[in-house]
Design an enzyme around this catalytic site. Structure first.
Site, PDB file in Angstrom:
ATOM      1  N   SER A   1       0.848  -1.179   0.000  1.00 38.87           N
ATOM      2  CA  SER A   1       0.000   0.000   0.000  1.00 38.87           C
ATOM      3  C   SER A   1       0.885   1.231   0.000  1.00 38.87           C
ATOM      4  CB  SER A   1      -0.890  -0.003   1.255  1.00 38.87           C
ATOM      5  OG  SER A   1      -1.531   1.250   1.428  1.00 38.87           O
TER       6      SER A   1
ATOM      7  N   TYR B   1      -2.879  -0.252  10.904  1.00 40.20           N
ATOM      8  CA  TYR B   1      -2.720  -0.728   9.530  1.00 40.20           C
ATOM      9  C   TYR B   1      -1.413  -0.216   8.924  1.00 40.20           C
ATOM     10  CZ  TYR B   1      -3.845  -1.443   4.572  1.00 40.20           C
ATOM     11  OH  TYR B   1      -3.816  -1.826   3.262  1.00 40.20           O
TER      12      TYR B   1
ATOM     13  N   LYS C   1       1.679  -2.487   7.526  1.00 40.28           N
ATOM     14  CA  LYS C   1       2.133  -2.398   6.142  1.00 40.28           C
ATOM     15  C   LYS C   1       3.595  -1.959   6.058  1.00 40.28           C
ATOM     16  CE  LYS C   1      -1.372  -3.717   3.651  1.00 40.28           C
ATOM     17  NZ  LYS C   1      -1.287  -4.928   2.796  1.00 40.28           N
TER      18      LYS C   1
ATOM     19  N   THR D   1     -13.329  -1.091  -1.789  1.00 36.54           N
ATOM     20  CA  THR D   1     -13.611  -2.432  -1.270  1.00 36.54           C
ATOM     21  C   THR D   1     -14.630  -2.337  -0.132  1.00 36.54           C
ATOM     22  OG1 THR D   1     -11.932  -2.444   0.478  1.00 36.54           O
ATOM     23  CG2 THR D   1     -11.206  -3.040  -1.758  1.00 36.54           C
TER      24      THR D   1
END
Length: 334
Positions: A139, A152, A156, A189
């Site tokens: 990402s 998150y 990542k 999403t």
């Protein structure tokens, strides 16, 4: 990819769902790993309808033993694994001080250690054969942290460091197993309706938003062209990462000013929306969420930057021809 065996984690929804379908359309045999059994059944139907062969394997990526058993079963039923694509993740939308330690730990276990577990299982199967490809779904947030997504972003960032370390080890041994990572932009999403959120308003991806099929095409391309260490998808990813290299401090202040509002819609958050941190969202309401979120009207169906990455040879040849023509023109004018 016809006839090749592919494992996709997080295959029940979002990018993983679109990626499984993309491999199925190539005629691949696709093992689908995720917790949500409703979504897995839907993903298996997608793969079969697209022309592939599907094997649904309910798996919690935070559980290494479960991941190892899923990998072994995929090989028993489909054959030697050629490609392993790590996509599965979870998150919490909240300021860091509002995230409980056990929640932060769970995000890390699923999003970071889930990739570690999948990669280890894939390597244990691939290294003796000295062939195979592992694709990590990265990402822009693997290189640039933003507010409200500390868990998150941390996971990542960890995946990026893990990928670089592993890649150098494989290069040192001259291994035939390839690893690459694909850094994604904001994608439409279902996660924004099922990720645990403590925001006052409904969470949304930071515009510009891309459709999950764009991400799936990138992962499919990377699986077939794994020699590049990483891919950047979307102009926003390129702009963000370049700005972070040049003026990271300025970007800190910009995100502090805009990052809260840009990640929320104008609508209040539904306090009863499902949260998939501890259990799959489809296990709560029996709903198959599919690949797309609710932002279809605002999402881009293509990435010109991805197109450029896929056609590097053509663009390079065109540039060389243009340069040669320019030099010839200059000589003729002398």
């Amino acid at each position: 990819m016809a006839g090749r065996v592919v494992v996709v984690t997080g295959a029940s929804g979002g990018i993983g769902r679109a990626t499984a379908r993309a491999f199925g359309a190539q005629g691949a045999k696709v093992a689908l790993l995720a917790r949500g059994e409703v979504g897995l059944r839907g993903a298996a139907e997608d793969v079969t309808a697209a022309g592939g062969q599907a094997l649904a394997l309910p798996t919690d990526m935070a559980d290494y033993d479960a991941v190892r058993e899923a990998g072994r079963r995929a090989e028993r039923e489909l054959g030697p694994i050629d490609v392993w694509v790590n996509v599965a993740f979870s998150s919490v939308f909240a300021e860091f001080v509002d995230i409980e330690p056990e929640e932060f730990k769970r995000v890390t276990e699923v999003t970071y250690l889930g990739f570690v577990h999948g990669t280890r299982v894939a390597l244990d199967l691939m290294l003796p054969r000295d062939r195979g490809v592992i694709v990590q779904t990265g990402s822009a947030l693997a290189k640039r942290g933003i507010p409200l997504q500390s868990a998150y972003c941390g996971a990542k960032h960890a995946i990026q460091g893990f990928h670089e370390s592993l890649r150098t080890e494989l290069l040192h041994h001259g291994s035939g197993v390839r690893v690459t990572i694909v850094h994604m932009p904001a994608v439409n999403t279902p996660q924004f309706g099922w990720v645990l959120s403590r925001l006052p308003k409904q969470a949304q991806p930071v515009p510009p938003i891309y459709q999950p099929e764009v991400a799936a095409r990138a992962l499919l391309y990377a699986a077939d062209h794994p020699k590049r260490r990483e891919y950047w998808v979307g102009g926003s990813t390129v702009a963000t990462l370049l700005a972070n290299k040049v003026v990271p401090g300025l970007l800190d202040h910009y995100l502090a000013r805009t990052g809260f509002e840009s990640q929320q819609t104008d609508q209040r958050r539904d306090p009863d929306q499902p949260a998939n941190l501890w259990r799959p969202a489809d296990g709560e309401d029996g709903r198959d969420y599919g690949a797309h979120g609710v932002f279809d009207e605002r999402s881009h169906p293509r990435s010109y930057q991805l197109w450029a990455a896929e056609h590097r040879a053509v663009l390079a040849a065109g540039a060389l021809l243009g340069l040669a023509g320019l030099r010839l023109l200059c000589r003729m004018r002398r």
